[in-house]
Every structure is written in C-alpha cells, then in structure tokens.
Design a protein around this motif. Structure first.
Motif, PDB file in Angstrom:
ATOM      1  N   LEU A 138       0.355  -1.154  -0.238  1.00  0.00           N
ATOM      2  CA  LEU A 138      -0.344  -0.141   0.293  1.00  0.00           C
ATOM      3  C   LEU A 138       0.704   0.946   0.276  1.00  0.00           C
ATOM      4  CD1 LEU A 138      -2.550   1.587  -0.077  1.00  0.00           C
ATOM      5  CD2 LEU A 138      -2.858   1.158   2.620  1.00  0.00           C
ATOM      6  N   TYR A 139       1.864   1.564   0.878  1.00  0.00           N
ATOM      7  CA  TYR A 139       2.893   2.348   0.667  1.00  0.00           C
ATOM      8  C   TYR A 139       3.616   2.583  -0.377  1.00  0.00           C
ATOM      9  CZ  TYR A 139       6.074   5.151   3.285  1.00  0.00           C
ATOM     10  OH  TYR A 139       6.680   6.415   3.607  1.00  0.00           O
ATOM     11  N   ARG A 140       3.628   1.529  -1.244  1.00  0.00           N
ATOM     12  CA  ARG A 140       4.226   1.667  -2.367  1.00  0.00           C
ATOM     13  C   ARG A 140       3.363   2.297  -3.529  1.00  0.00           C
ATOM     14  NH1 ARG A 140       8.515  -0.957  -5.121  1.00  0.00           N
ATOM     15  NH2 ARG A 140       9.391  -2.439  -3.143  1.00  0.00           N
ATOM     16  N   ALA A 141       1.905   1.962  -2.997  1.00  0.00           N
ATOM     17  CA  ALA A 141       1.219   2.621  -4.240  1.00  0.00           C
ATOM     18  C   ALA A 141       1.032   3.476  -4.176  1.00  0.00           C
ATOM     19  CB  ALA A 141      -0.178   1.029  -4.229  1.00  0.00           C
ATOM     20  N   ILE A 142       0.889   4.361  -2.857  1.00  0.00           N
ATOM     21  CA  ILE A 142       1.205   5.794  -2.978  1.00  0.00           C
ATOM     22  C   ILE A 142       1.828   6.427  -3.247  1.00  0.00           C
ATOM     23  CG2 ILE A 142       1.097   7.654  -0.838  1.00  0.00           C
ATOM     24  CD1 ILE A 142      -0.144   5.011   0.900  1.00  0.00           C
ATOM     25  N   ALA A 143       3.065   5.620  -3.689  1.00  0.00           N
ATOM     26  CA  ALA A 143       3.827   6.707  -3.914  1.00  0.00           C
ATOM     27  C   ALA A 143       3.536   6.617  -5.801  1.00  0.00           C
ATOM     28  CB  ALA A 143       5.258   6.037  -3.735  1.00  0.00           C
ATOM     29  N   GLU A 144       3.434   5.691  -5.550  1.00  0.00           N
ATOM     30  CA  GLU A 144       3.166   6.144  -7.225  1.00  0.00           C
ATOM     31  C   GLU A 144       2.071   6.249  -7.954  1.00  0.00           C
ATOM     32  OE1 GLU A 144       2.636   1.139  -7.861  1.00  0.00           O
ATOM     33  OE2 GLU A 144       5.241   1.128  -7.864  1.00  0.00           O
ATOM     34  N   THR A 145       1.085   6.313  -6.994  1.00  0.00           N
ATOM     35  CA  THR A 145       0.101   7.652  -6.803  1.00  0.00           C
ATOM     36  C   THR A 145       0.633   9.354  -7.291  1.00  0.00           C
ATOM     37  OG1 THR A 145      -1.414   5.688  -6.192  1.00  0.00           O
ATOM     38  CG2 THR A 145      -2.191   8.128  -6.068  1.00  0.00           C
ATOM     39  N   VAL A 146       1.190   9.036  -6.640  1.00  0.00           N
ATOM     40  CA  VAL A 146       1.587  11.111  -5.438  1.00  0.00           C
ATOM     41  C   VAL A 146       2.725  10.720  -7.632  1.00  0.00           C
ATOM     42  CG1 VAL A 146       3.401  12.006  -4.718  1.00  0.00           C
ATOM     43  CG2 VAL A 146       1.856  10.961  -3.647  1.00  0.00           C
ATOM     44  N   VAL A 147       3.541   9.738  -7.763  1.00  0.00           N
ATOM     45  CA  VAL A 147       4.638  10.149  -9.014  1.00  0.00           C
ATOM     46  C   VAL A 147       3.810   9.984 -10.044  1.00  0.00           C
ATOM     47  CG1 VAL A 147       5.733   8.838 -10.432  1.00  0.00           C
ATOM     48  CG2 VAL A 147       6.145   9.678  -8.038  1.00  0.00           C
ATOM     49  N   ALA A 148       2.543   9.989 -10.342  1.00  0.00           N
ATOM     50  CA  ALA A 148       1.052   9.612 -11.812  1.00  0.00           C
ATOM     51  C   ALA A 148       0.977  10.665 -11.663  1.00  0.00           C
ATOM     52  CB  ALA A 148       0.239   8.692 -11.880  1.00  0.00           C
ATOM     53  N   ASP A 149       0.396  11.259 -10.588  1.00  0.00           N
ATOM     54  CA  ASP A 149      -0.637  12.807 -10.298  1.00  0.00           C
ATOM     55  C   ASP A 149       0.385  14.266 -10.694  1.00  0.00           C
ATOM     56  OD1 ASP A 149      -2.558  14.139  -9.812  1.00  0.00           O
ATOM     57  OD2 ASP A 149      -2.447  14.463  -8.120  1.00  0.00           O
ATOM     58  N   VAL A 150       1.423  14.130  -9.812  1.00  0.00           N
ATOM     59  CA  VAL A 150       2.001  14.690  -9.753  1.00  0.00           C
ATOM     60  C   VAL A 150       3.191  15.256 -11.401  1.00  0.00           C
ATOM     61  CG1 VAL A 150       4.386  16.736  -8.942  1.00  0.00           C
ATOM     62  CG2 VAL A 150       2.424  14.952  -7.054  1.00  0.00           C
ATOM     63  N   GLY A 151       3.633  14.130 -11.638  1.00  0.00           N
ATOM     64  CA  GLY A 151       4.484  13.985 -12.796  1.00  0.00           C
ATOM     65  C   GLY A 151       3.239  14.509 -14.456  1.00  0.00           C
ATOM     66  N   GLY A 152       2.384  14.036 -13.960  1.00  0.00           N
ATOM     67  CA  GLY A 152       1.275  14.796 -15.368  1.00  0.00           C
ATOM     68  C   GLY A 152       1.176  16.548 -15.011  1.00  0.00           C
ATOM     69  N   THR A 153       1.178  16.680 -14.036  1.00  0.00           N
ATOM     70  CA  THR A 153       1.287  18.239 -13.693  1.00  0.00           C
ATOM     71  C   THR A 153       2.801  18.672 -14.572  1.00  0.00           C
ATOM     72  OG1 THR A 153      -0.353  18.800 -12.280  1.00  0.00           O
ATOM     73  CG2 THR A 153       1.015  20.557 -12.896  1.00  0.00           C
ATOM     74  N   VAL A 154       3.570  18.090 -14.113  1.00  0.00           N
ATOM     75  CA  VAL A 154       5.601  18.648 -13.609  1.00  0.00           C
ATOM     76  C   VAL A 154       6.117  18.272 -14.879  1.00  0.00           C
ATOM     77  CG1 VAL A 154       7.610  19.211 -12.365  1.00  0.00           C
ATOM     78  CG2 VAL A 154       5.076  19.154 -10.760  1.00  0.00           C
ATOM     79  N   LEU A 155       5.968  16.935 -14.920  1.00  0.00           N
ATOM     80  CA  LEU A 155       6.962  16.779 -16.374  1.00  0.00           C
ATOM     81  C   LEU A 155       6.331  17.263 -17.976  1.00  0.00           C
ATOM     82  CD1 LEU A 155       7.334  13.159 -15.913  1.00  0.00           C
ATOM     83  CD2 LEU A 155       8.364  14.767 -15.182  1.00  0.00           C
ATOM     84  N   PRO A 156       5.190  17.689 -18.134  1.00  0.00           N
ATOM     85  CA  PRO A 156       5.147  18.425 -19.032  1.00  0.00           C
ATOM     86  C   PRO A 156       5.540  20.234 -18.608  1.00  0.00           C
ATOM     87  CG  PRO A 156       3.069  17.114 -18.340  1.00  0.00           C
ATOM     88  CD  PRO A 156       3.744  17.036 -17.267  1.00  0.00           C
TER      89      PRO A 156
END
Length: 241
Positions: A67-85
């Motif tokens: 679950l802890y890992r899934a939370i980290a992956e969720t944060v990366v997917a969401d934040v990355g969707g805004t920040v990486l572009p």
C-alpha cells in the motif's frame, strides 16, 4: 495484523467496488502515513480510516508495504502529469532561448509561479507533502520511486535553468545547489504554512495570497541568479500563457 483466516466482504470484490476500495485505502494511507510515519501505522488503523475490511489491504496490495508503495506511485503519476510537461517546456524553451537571459528569466518565473500554484492552491496535492517530506527526512526503499519519478526530473530541470542563467555546466555542483535552494524556498511555504498564516493574519492560502507569495519569491529567484526582472520583458510572457 492480517489474519489469513479472515474472508473479504463479498461487496469488496464486486465489479467496480475494488477500485473504490483501493482508492479509499490510498487516501487513508496518505493521511495516516503522512501524519504518523510507516512504522507507527497499523493495518487495522488503515482499514478503519478507509472504512474497509481489514483483509482488503492484503488482497489489493499484498500488505502494508505494498500500500505504501502504491501511494508513492500514485503521487508520482499525479504530480508527474502536471510537472513533467512543465519541465519539457523548460527544456524546449532553453534550447530556443540560445542563452537569451530575458527568455531564461521568463522560464524561471513561470516555473516558480506554476509550482507554487500546484502545491499551495490544490488541496489534494497539498496532502502529498507530509508523505513526501517523511521520505525526504528518512528515506526508505520507496524513496527511489519518488526520486526517479518526480524529484530528480524537477531538480534537473531547475538545475538546467540555473546553469543557463549563470553560464555553468548542467552538472556543475553550484547549479545543483542553486536549484536545491530554490526548491527549499518553495517547500518552505508548505512546511511553514502555520506560522506564516499566523504572521500574516490569514485563515488559509487563496489565489490572491499565492499570487502575493509568487510576486515576492519569483523576483528573488531571478535576482539570485542574476537574471533581469520579468516586468522589464515585453510581450512573450503574456503570449505564452
């Protein structure tokens, strides 16, 4: 805390319900792990916070660490969707700027303002900060997910801006330290939110107050790197919005 003899509520496994249960557990984990840390949070507390069957943690995530890992992956997917572009725009902008300092100044100004809006104006993303800061302070094996997915790309992007502003190589330690300093200043408005609200007499951040913060921090960042004020740069700032 998982008891293999426990059975899942059949409703937990109904079509569509599984996604809801995962989302509830991730939401609960963000709250509890961010507040108390990984070791202090029990699976029972997570299930109670999420209002789901205790066995759902093992079923959906394989256990608390999953679950802890899934939370980290969720944060990366969401934040990355805004920040990486946004970072891709910076790299394209730097290439097109060809060393023009006014263009570099506009790129940095936009980045600072965009990041402040992302992490101060959006309540959902504000919730990521305690979780991420715990990993910054005491990295676990999960830190690599956050670092490679979001932290390193952001750091590299701002390092490139600093290097372009100062005429340094992108791997120059001074550029890396300059980027880290800027991130520290931005994060300070989240970590130090309570004393700032008290000092300013504010009840919370709002768009006008975040704009006021950006109007102070962005020029300071430009000045620190010897870049011209954006107010002196006509035209493109508005055209690129």
């Amino acid at each position: 805390n998982y008891n293999p003899s426990m059975t899942l509520d059949p409703n937990t496994l109904a079509p569509g319900r599984g996604d809801d249960t995962r989302a509830q557990l991730i939401d609960a984990g963000l709250t509890l792990f961010g507040r108390d840390g990984f070791e202090a949070v029990s699976t029972r507390a997570l299930a109670h916070e999420a209002d789901v069957n205790l066995a759902a943690i093992a079923y959906h995530f394989g256990g608390k660490l999953g679950l802890y890992r899934a939370i980290a992956e969720t944060v990366v997917a969401d934040v990355g969707g805004t920040v990486l572009p946004r970072l891709a725009q910076i790299r394209r902008g730097l290439a097109a700027a060809d060393g023009d300092r006014r263009t570099i100044a506009m790129l940095l100004d936009r980045f600072v303002r965009g990041q402040l809006a992302t992490f101060l104006a959006d309540p959902a993303r504000q919730r990521y900060i305690p979780f991420m800061l715990r990993e910054y302070a005491a990295p676990s094996e999960i830190f690599t997910i956050l670092y490679r997915g979001v932290v390193e790309p952001m750091h590299q992007g701002v390092t490139a801006l600093a290097a372009a502003a100062k005429g340094w190589a992108v791997d120059d330690p001074r550029a890396i330290l300059a980027a880290h300093t800027l991130f520290g200043q931005m994060i300070g408005f989240r970590v130090g939110k309570a004393p700032l609200l008290r000092r300013m007499g504010w009840d919370d951040y709002n768009p006008e107050r975040i704009q006021a913060i950006a109007d102070v921090l962005a020029p300071m960042a430009l000045a620190a790197l010897g870049l011209p004020p954006v107010e002196d740069t006509p035209g493109p700032r508005e055209a690129d919005r």
